[in-house]
Design a protein around this motif. Structure first.
Motif, short mmCIF file in Angstrom:
data_model
loop_
_atom_site.label_atom_id
_atom_site.label_comp_id
_atom_site.label_asym_id
_atom_site.label_seq_id
_atom_site.Cartn_x
_atom_site.Cartn_y
_atom_site.Cartn_z
N PHE A 37 11.72 9.97 -7.52
CA PHE A 37 12.26 9.35 -8.59
C PHE A 37 11.28 8.20 -9.11
CE2 PHE A 37 13.88 7.13 -5.02
CZ PHE A 37 13.69 5.80 -5.10
N SER A 38 10.37 7.66 -7.82
CA SER A 38 9.48 6.66 -7.98
C SER A 38 8.42 6.92 -8.59
CB SER A 38 9.07 5.93 -6.51
OG SER A 38 8.87 7.01 -5.61
N ASN A 39 7.90 8.27 -8.60
CA ASN A 39 6.67 8.61 -9.34
C ASN A 39 6.68 9.83 -10.23
OD1 ASN A 39 7.03 10.96 -7.60
ND2 ASN A 39 5.60 10.43 -5.98
N LYS A 88 0.81 -1.17 -0.07
CA LYS A 88 0.20 -0.09 0.16
C LYS A 88 0.89 1.52 -0.04
CE LYS A 88 -3.67 2.41 2.68
NZ LYS A 88 -4.35 2.37 3.74
N ILE A 89 2.00 1.31 0.79
CA ILE A 89 2.95 2.50 0.90
C ILE A 89 3.29 2.66 -0.55
CG2 ILE A 89 5.06 3.22 1.76
CD1 ILE A 89 4.41 1.79 4.38
N LEU A 90 4.02 1.49 -1.02
CA LEU A 90 4.41 1.56 -2.48
C LEU A 90 3.63 2.06 -3.41
CD1 LEU A 90 6.73 -1.55 -2.60
CD2 LEU A 90 7.60 0.66 -2.30
N LEU A 91 2.24 1.59 -3.41
CA LEU A 91 1.41 2.06 -4.27
C LEU A 91 0.83 3.40 -4.31
CD1 LEU A 91 -0.48 1.02 -6.68
CD2 LEU A 91 -2.33 0.78 -4.83
N GLN A 92 0.88 4.00 -2.85
CA GLN A 92 0.62 5.70 -2.56
C GLN A 92 1.76 6.42 -3.21
OE1 GLN A 92 -0.54 5.38 1.39
NE2 GLN A 92 -2.75 5.16 0.66
N VAL A 93 2.98 5.88 -3.10
CA VAL A 93 4.12 6.64 -3.26
C VAL A 93 4.24 6.60 -4.99
CG1 VAL A 93 6.64 6.78 -3.33
CG2 VAL A 93 5.35 6.33 -1.00
N THR A 94 4.39 5.32 -5.60
CA THR A 94 4.54 5.44 -6.84
C THR A 94 3.22 5.96 -7.84
OG1 THR A 94 3.92 3.11 -6.95
CG2 THR A 94 5.87 3.51 -6.83
N ARG A 95 2.07 5.90 -7.35
CA ARG A 95 0.86 6.41 -8.04
C ARG A 95 0.20 7.48 -7.08
NH1 ARG A 95 3.66 4.60 -11.31
NH2 ARG A 95 3.19 3.05 -12.73
#
Length: 656
Positions: free
Chosen positions: A546-548, A498-505
């Motif tokens: 960089f991630s998003n 969830k953290i990765l999804l919110q950070v990347t998208r």
């Protein structure tokens, strides 16, 4: 106007006058420039970030400007909070702590014996765990309400993970691995506190914890069918399929009706007591003493009827005496050290999460602050000492802490009172538990964990956040259908996903102007918000990293393409300006700057002017450092969307 006032007006670099053709507007006589903060050096920036991450509470503040003798006393009080609050301790507080301590002792004694069986350990080890660790915590802990001892979830976790490495029938080796696990759990908890890494446990979301606890409660209850039904040959697996298969296969020859009668009747009594206690808070003591009453009554019943001769399984023997030393039993070398370390870290983190959550809950109810890092050091120290005194992993118990709170505890002295009662039990009463039926222990565990299945919390999670609900159900079904370890892994994995999804998208939104105001809001949230002709306003609701960064650039261009397609179909003027509202953008890195540069060049080819509105301190500093502010033009960075709109479309602004 005075000369000084004129000079101040001339030297004001943050305000630019609008050309005279626009000065008739009384609403926007000035457009303010975005202030450029002084540049910080790298060391200052790193030190600020380090301090906010690890020392935001400024633990050294009380020591400043103090003599050495006072610093020594403050240091001792920081390590042993009891030295601080004991000076204000009085008889009135002791009365509350005495009643609370006696009440939770009546609850903990039968629970300790039951939870030890859940961890596949002798019953005395459960009592040991409610003697030494609570004493250590009382001196070092900062919570006034938390009650320390073994808990169901950690006991199940340890029992299921240890038996994968050593058969519980090999009692000596199994017990040694349990102490090794406790040793490393204490080390892990202490290190988190000493190095101030407590924020790591916040990465496990509330939804994942709700699902994990609920699944663990179901699994624990299913495990108790062995004792409740009097089954002798039972599966070692914890998943629901294996457990139910074992129960069904033993139905013809493995069940004992006397055991079932004892277990079901006392389980009903315990559940009814708990229900009455919830409905009437004045009767909180009823569910607290019900387990001890059940143990006494069932033990007396078995003794008088000789039910053990008719297949009713009993505890048989609880070793008398206080905690023996177990320093020599901990594995410091050999193949089991790595197993003890792995299981200890997992059990320690679960125990820590539960204890911190409980401590914060009751601290909020009584309106006092709980130092998370001190709590970790206290919990780690008590488990470290416990591993050397024949205890297994202890933590805060929610059921006992709730009883402790309702019984009127005032300080951690209630833990000391509880420990003294457990000590007297170990010295004097343990032989009386010889005829205690296993069925009553199973009933106590089931009645204790049934409250961990929080259906209302799951419903609320579904209403608030569907992704959170997936995390909750993933953890729940992982525990119930696979294993406790897999369920915990799913809980952690989904939380990180969830953290990765919110950070990347991250979310973006198109803004429109609310009528009769200078406020611009999301047009999906406010359908009445009107878009300004020829101008597209996009808000980015995240830091740009960089991630998003590439996604944000592409998403803005997609917004632009979609809007231009709509305008083309309705024969409206083309978009000439694109404003990016950056107030939610807390930070930006090199990749983010490059993405903005690419966006600027892409828009330039389409004859569209890019503008930024309200960038924060860090962001504007980096925009200037990277020369992007020069590329876009400093006059294209605005204090607000309203200023940008007034610059690009003054007539529209005045009409509104």
């Amino acid at each position: 106007m005075s000369a000084n006032a004129k000079d101040e007006l001339k030297t004001d670099t943050d305000i630019t006058r609008i050309p005279s053709s626009r000065q008739h507007s009384s609403r926007f006589p000035y457009v303010h420039k975005v202030g450029k903060p002084p540049k910080q050096n790298l060391l200052t920036e790193l030190m600020t970030s380090f301090k906010e991450t690890f020392f935001s509470d400024d633990p050294l503040r009380p020591f400043k400007d103090q003599p050495k003798s006072r610093k020594f006393v403050l240091g001792l009080e920081a390590l042993f909070p009891i030295l601080g609050w004991s000076r204000e301790y009085n008889l009135n507080k002791f009365k509350g702590d005495l009643i609370a301590g006696l009440t939770i002792a009546s609850l903990c004694i039968p629970q300790d014996i039951a939870y030890a069986k859940l961890a596949n350990l002798p019953p005395q080890n459960g009592l040991y765990t409610s003697f030494v660790p609570p004493l250590v915590y009382a001196f070092m802990g900062s919570s006034r309400d938390i009650a320390i001892g073994p808990v169901a979830v950690v006991s199940l976790l340890i029992g299921s993970m240890l038996q994968d490495e050593i058969d519980p029938k090999n009692a000596v080796a199994y017990r040694r691995l349990a102490f090794t696990t406790t040793f490393f759990a204490g080390i892990a908890q202490m290190m988190l506190g000493i190095f101030r890494l407590g924020f790591l446990i916040d990465f496990i979301s509330h939804a994942a914890i709700v699902g994990f606890m609920g699944g663990a409660a179901i699994t624990i209850s299913l495990q108790q069918l062995k004792g409740l039904l009097g089954i002798k040959n039972f599966t070692k697996k914890t998943d629901i399929v294996s457990v139910m298969r074992s129960v069904i296969n033993s139905a013809h020859h493995g069940w004992n009706w006397q055991t079932i009668a004892i277990g079901i009747s006392f389980l009903a009594f315990l559940l009814i007591s708990k229900y009455i206690g919830k409905r009437n808070r004045k009767l909180f003591w009823l569910p607290a003493i019900a387990p001890l009453f059940s143990v006494i009554a069932s033990t007396l019943l078995v003794y008088l009827t000789h039910a053990q001769d008719h297949g009713v399984q009993v505890v048989n023997h609880i070793k008398k005496g206080i905690n023996p030393s177990s320093v020599d039993e901990i594995y410091f070398t050999g193949e089991y050290v790595s197993h003890g370390f792995r299981i200890g870290v997992v059990a320690g983190m679960v125990a820590l999460t539960e204890a911190i959550a409980i401590g914060r809950t009751f601290a909020a109810m009584k309106d006092y602050q709980l130092d998370g890092n001190k709590e970790m050091v206290a919990l780690g120290t008590m488990n470290l000492v416990g591993s050397m005194t024949s205890c297994y992993v202890a933590t805060g118990s929610f059921s006992r802490s709730a009883v402790n709170y309702m019984a009127g505890c005032r300080t951690a002295v209630s833990n000391i009172v509880m420990s003294i009662v457990v000590l007297l039990t170990l010295l004097l009463i343990t032989p009386l538990f010889k005829y205690t039926p296993n069925a009553i222990l199973a009933s106590i565990i089931i009645s204790a964990v049934v409250g961990l299945v929080d259906v209302e919390a799951a419903k609320l999670i579904w209403k608030i956040d569907k992704f959170d609900f997936i995390a909750c159900m993933g953890a729940f079904f992982g525990v119930v259908f696979i294993s406790v370890e897999i369920g915990l892994l799913i809980a952690v994995s989904v939380s990180f996903a969830k953290i990765l999804l919110q950070v990347t998208r991250p979310r973006t939104a198109i803004l429109g102007k609310l009528s009769r105001t200078s406020v611009y809001r999301n047009i999906q949230q406010y359908p009445d918000a009107r878009q300004v002709p020829g101008i597209l306003i996009v808000r980015v609701d995240s830091a740009i990293y960089f991630s998003n960064s590439n996604y944000i650039k592409e998403r803005i261009l997609r917004w632009l393409n979609e809007e231009e397609e709509k305008l083309k179909q309705s024969s409206q003027p083309k978009i000439r300006h694109l404003i990016v509202e950056m107030s939610p953008v807390t930070d930006i890195d090199t990749s983010g700057i490059h993405a903005l540069e690419e966006l600027f060049r892409s828009l330039l080819k389409r004859d569209i002017q890019l503008a930024l509105a309200n960038p924060g301190t860090i962001v504007i500093e980096k925009l200037h450092s990277s020369k992007f502010a020069d590329l876009i033009g400093e006059n294209m960075i605005f204090l607000s969307v309203a200023d940008a709109i007034f610059t690009f479309a003054p007539k529209t602004t005045e009409e509104a």
